[in-house]
Design a protein around this motif. Structure first.
Motif, PDB file in Angstrom:
ATOM      1  N   TYR A   1      21.087   5.719  61.221  1.00  0.00           N
ATOM      2  CA  TYR A   1      20.567   6.962  61.805  1.00  0.00           C
ATOM      3  C   TYR A   1      20.800   6.992  63.317  1.00  0.00           C
ATOM      4  N   GLU A   2      20.579   5.852  63.962  1.00  0.00           N
ATOM      5  CA  GLU A   2      20.739   5.781  65.415  1.00  0.00           C
ATOM      6  C   GLU A   2      22.167   6.082  65.850  1.00  0.00           C
ATOM      7  N   THR A   3      23.131   5.791  64.990  1.00  0.00           N
ATOM      8  CA  THR A   3      24.539   5.911  65.370  1.00  0.00           C
ATOM      9  C   THR A   3      25.220   7.158  64.831  1.00  0.00           C
ATOM     10  N   LEU A   4      24.456   8.062  64.221  1.00  0.00           N
ATOM     11  CA  LEU A   4      25.043   9.323  63.773  1.00  0.00           C
ATOM     12  C   LEU A   4      25.675  10.037  64.967  1.00  0.00           C
ATOM     13  N   GLY A   5      26.893  10.515  64.788  1.00  0.00           N
ATOM     14  CA  GLY A   5      27.599  11.181  65.872  1.00  0.00           C
ATOM     15  C   GLY A   5      28.458  10.244  66.690  1.00  0.00           C
ATOM     16  N   GLN A   6      28.411   8.938  66.360  1.00  0.00           N
ATOM     17  CA  GLN A   6      29.198   7.956  67.099  1.00  0.00           C
ATOM     18  C   GLN A   6      30.316   7.372  66.238  1.00  0.00           C
ATOM     19  N   GLY A   7      30.668   8.102  65.171  1.00  0.00           N
ATOM     20  CA  GLY A   7      31.696   7.601  64.276  1.00  0.00           C
ATOM     21  C   GLY A   7      31.092   6.742  63.186  1.00  0.00           C
ATOM     22  N   ALA A   8      31.873   6.499  62.160  1.00  0.00           N
ATOM     23  CA  ALA A   8      31.380   5.720  61.025  1.00  0.00           C
ATOM     24  C   ALA A   8      31.209   4.256  61.406  1.00  0.00           C
ATOM     25  N   TRP A   9      30.049   3.700  61.062  1.00  0.00           N
ATOM     26  CA  TRP A   9      29.801   2.290  61.326  1.00  0.00           C
ATOM     27  C   TRP A   9      30.195   1.464  60.111  1.00  0.00           C
TER      28      TRP A   9
ATOM     29  N   HIS B   1      20.837  13.468  56.189  1.00  0.00           N
ATOM     30  CA  HIS B   1      21.103  14.159  57.454  1.00  0.00           C
ATOM     31  C   HIS B   1      21.801  15.498  57.208  1.00  0.00           C
ATOM     32  N   ALA B   2      22.754  15.515  56.273  1.00  0.00           N
ATOM     33  CA  ALA B   2      23.474  16.758  55.972  1.00  0.00           C
ATOM     34  C   ALA B   2      22.520  17.815  55.438  1.00  0.00           C
ATOM     35  N   CYS B   3      21.629  17.431  54.536  1.00  0.00           N
ATOM     36  CA  CYS B   3      20.685  18.403  53.951  1.00  0.00           C
ATOM     37  C   CYS B   3      19.763  18.985  55.015  1.00  0.00           C
ATOM     38  N   ARG B   4      19.328  18.157  55.962  1.00  0.00           N
ATOM     39  CA  ARG B   4      18.460  18.663  57.028  1.00  0.00           C
ATOM     40  C   ARG B   4      19.211  19.623  57.943  1.00  0.00           C
ATOM     41  N   LYS B   5      20.432  19.249  58.332  1.00  0.00           N
ATOM     42  CA  LYS B   5      21.192  20.074  59.277  1.00  0.00           C
ATOM     43  C   LYS B   5      21.630  21.406  58.654  1.00  0.00           C
ATOM     44  N   LEU B   6      21.930  21.384  57.360  1.00  0.00           N
ATOM     45  CA  LEU B   6      22.453  22.592  56.716  1.00  0.00           C
ATOM     46  C   LEU B   6      21.435  23.728  56.670  1.00  0.00           C
ATOM     47  N   VAL B   7      20.154  23.414  56.750  1.00  0.00           N
ATOM     48  CA  VAL B   7      19.143  24.476  56.686  1.00  0.00           C
ATOM     49  C   VAL B   7      18.670  24.902  58.075  1.00  0.00           C
ATOM     50  N   GLU B   8      19.255  24.335  59.115  1.00  0.00           N
ATOM     51  CA  GLU B   8      18.917  24.781  60.467  1.00  0.00           C
ATOM     52  C   GLU B   8      19.577  26.136  60.732  1.00  0.00           C
ATOM     53  N   PRO B   9      18.979  26.979  61.609  1.00  0.00           N
ATOM     54  CA  PRO B   9      19.523  28.331  61.851  1.00  0.00           C
ATOM     55  C   PRO B   9      20.991  28.338  62.235  1.00  0.00           C
ATOM     56  N   CYS B  10      21.389  27.417  63.096  1.00  0.00           N
ATOM     57  CA  CYS B  10      22.794  27.342  63.510  1.00  0.00           C
ATOM     58  C   CYS B  10      23.343  25.986  63.099  1.00  0.00           C
ATOM     59  N   CYS B  11      24.284  26.003  62.193  1.00  0.00           N
ATOM     60  CA  CYS B  11      24.866  24.757  61.712  1.00  0.00           C
ATOM     61  C   CYS B  11      26.379  24.823  61.849  1.00  0.00           C
ATOM     62  N   ASP B  12      26.928  23.971  62.695  1.00  0.00           N
ATOM     63  CA  ASP B  12      28.365  23.897  62.915  1.00  0.00           C
ATOM     64  C   ASP B  12      28.937  22.874  61.941  1.00  0.00           C
ATOM     65  N   MET B  13      29.668  23.349  60.928  1.00  0.00           N
ATOM     66  CA  MET B  13      30.197  22.458  59.889  1.00  0.00           C
ATOM     67  C   MET B  13      31.147  21.419  60.478  1.00  0.00           C
ATOM     68  N   GLN B  14      31.960  21.837  61.436  1.00  0.00           N
ATOM     69  CA  GLN B  14      32.908  20.903  62.034  1.00  0.00           C
ATOM     70  C   GLN B  14      32.182  19.785  62.769  1.00  0.00           C
ATOM     71  N   GLN B  15      31.141  20.154  63.528  1.00  0.00           N
ATOM     72  CA  GLN B  15      30.372  19.152  64.261  1.00  0.00           C
ATOM     73  C   GLN B  15      29.624  18.231  63.299  1.00  0.00           C
ATOM     74  N   LEU B  16      29.057  18.822  62.229  1.00  0.00           N
ATOM     75  CA  LEU B  16      28.336  18.021  61.239  1.00  0.00           C
ATOM     76  C   LEU B  16      29.278  17.022  60.576  1.00  0.00           C
ATOM     77  N   THR B  17      30.480  17.467  60.271  1.00  0.00           N
ATOM     78  CA  THR B  17      31.478  16.583  59.668  1.00  0.00           C
ATOM     79  C   THR B  17      31.755  15.387  60.567  1.00  0.00           C
ATOM     80  N   GLN B  18      31.922  15.659  61.867  1.00  0.00           N
ATOM     81  CA  GLN B  18      32.194  14.588  62.821  1.00  0.00           C
ATOM     82  C   GLN B  18      30.988  13.652  62.975  1.00  0.00           C
ATOM     83  N   ASP B  19      29.771  14.237  63.044  1.00  0.00           N
ATOM     84  CA  ASP B  19      28.555  13.426  63.196  1.00  0.00           C
ATOM     85  C   ASP B  19      28.386  12.458  62.031  1.00  0.00           C
TER      86      ASP B  19
END
Length: 355
Positions: A246-254, A292-310
């Motif tokens: 969780y701490e490293t989400l957005g920093q590439g796959a660990w 993390h994907a399920c939480r982000k997908l229900v937020e008002p603004c969800c950038d699929m490209q950014q989520l994919t990278q995160d």
């Protein structure tokens, strides 16, 4: 839901339940991802989600409409392994229940217990810790829990367990089935209760138990402390791995190597500790990504490209493929369903406030 662990030493009891449901135990355990080499081994663990797969399938496939009642009434304190023997060796039922509450994660980590006192009576209440577990929401499980409490109480006290009332979370069964309830419980029955519970005479708490054996009980307590400590340590490893991920989400796959290094252990040690829990690093990484994907997908603004990278995916197509495997639908469809359901619930809440 944070994954809770279940000692593999309890798996033979689950095998017996599956056999009573006339299921293919090998196929069922494989479906749940339970390795046959783990069965009965105190140093190995499975996740409660795997237990959910086993029990929800067994409950759904049984042809016996009173399966939970029948399994529960056949129970004896000896079926509860070390906890049952601890309770039997206690000086009183009160002491035995205190030990059950203390060590219950060795037997039923998905349940909570409480004692509620009334004039001249006490209720032992049982409630599920994790509503996401399907089997704990069934009538079969309710029957199993309440019948087991009474059966264990009778076996501990030599049959002198004065039950005043048995309460169930589910609605009353049809009259022919109700007769079997009455025959076993021999007390008033309450249905659609807030929780499963058994009400009994308060005097039963302090009455001496026939199997009281203080020296043996103390030896069993030391053994139970060791088992509980091992369970806690095992759970801590998977929890630490999840926290790192969780701490490293957005920093590439660990990688597993990187996570192991961050926990000051070798890759082989980390993989061995996870195997003891019945887990793999890849499964934990998928759990974190999924949640993390399920939480982000229900937020008002969800950038699929950014989520994919995160989430550490190389492109959106790979993310879509993984999400379909996790959830059974595309990310966009999941988002539409959740937002529609949220809007519907908000309208219902407003309507109720206006009434």
């Amino acid at each position: 839901m944070a994954s809770k662990l279940f000692p593999a030493s309890n798996l033979p009891a689950l095998m017996e339940i599956a056999l009573r449901s006339r299921l293919d135990v090998q196929a069922l355990f494989q479906k749940a991802g339970i390795d046959a080499d783990m069965v009965g081994r105190a140093e190995c663990y499975v996740r409660v989600e795997q237990i959910d797969t086993v029990l929800s399938t067994a409950f759904a496939e049984t042809r016996d409409p009173l399966f939970g009642l029948h399994v529960g009434r056949d129970n004896h304190y000896g079926n509860l392994d070390i906890i049952g023997n601890l309770m039997a060796a206690s000086a009183s039922l009160d002491q035995g229940l205190a030990l059950l509450f203390r060590y219950k994660d060795l037997l039923v980590p998905y349940l909570g217990f409480a004692l509620r006192h009334e004039p001249d009576a006490v209720a032992l209440e049982v409630f599920p810790h994790y509503p996401d577990l399907e089997f704990t929401q069934t009538r079969t499980h309710n029957e199993l829990v309440v019948a087991t409490i009474v059966a264990i109480g009778r076996s501990l006290t030599g049959g002198r367990f004065p039950v005043r009332e048995a309460a169930f979370r589910h609605p009353a069964p049809p009259p022919p089935q109700l007769n079997e309830y009455r025959a076993f419980f021999q007390c008033p029955l309450v249905f659609e209760a807030p929780c499963n519970a058994v009400l009994f005479d308060e005097a039963a708490l302090t009455s001496p138990l026939p199997g009281a054996y203080p020296d043996y009980r103390r030896r069993l307590e030391r053994a139970a402390d060791r088992l509980l400590g091992a369970l806690t340590r095992a759970a801590a490893v998977s929890l630490q791995v999840r926290e790192r991920l969780y701490e490293t989400l957005g920093q590439g796959a660990w990688s597993v190597e990187k996570v192991a290094s961050s926990l000051n252990m070798t890759t082989r040690t980390l993989q061995r500790r996870l195997r003891q829990e019945g887990l793999r690093f890849a499964d934990l990484r998928d759990q974190v990504r999924h949640e993390h994907a399920c939480r982000k997908l229900v937020e008002p603004c969800c950038d699929m490209q950014q989520l994919t990278q995160d989430l550490g995916f190389s492109d959106i197509a790979n993310f879509y493929h993984a999400f379909r495997r996790w959830q059974g639908c595309a990310p966009g469809e999941y988002r539409r369903r959740q937002l529609t359901e949220r809007a519907r619930n908000e309208r219902m809440a407003i309507h109720q406030m206006e009434r």
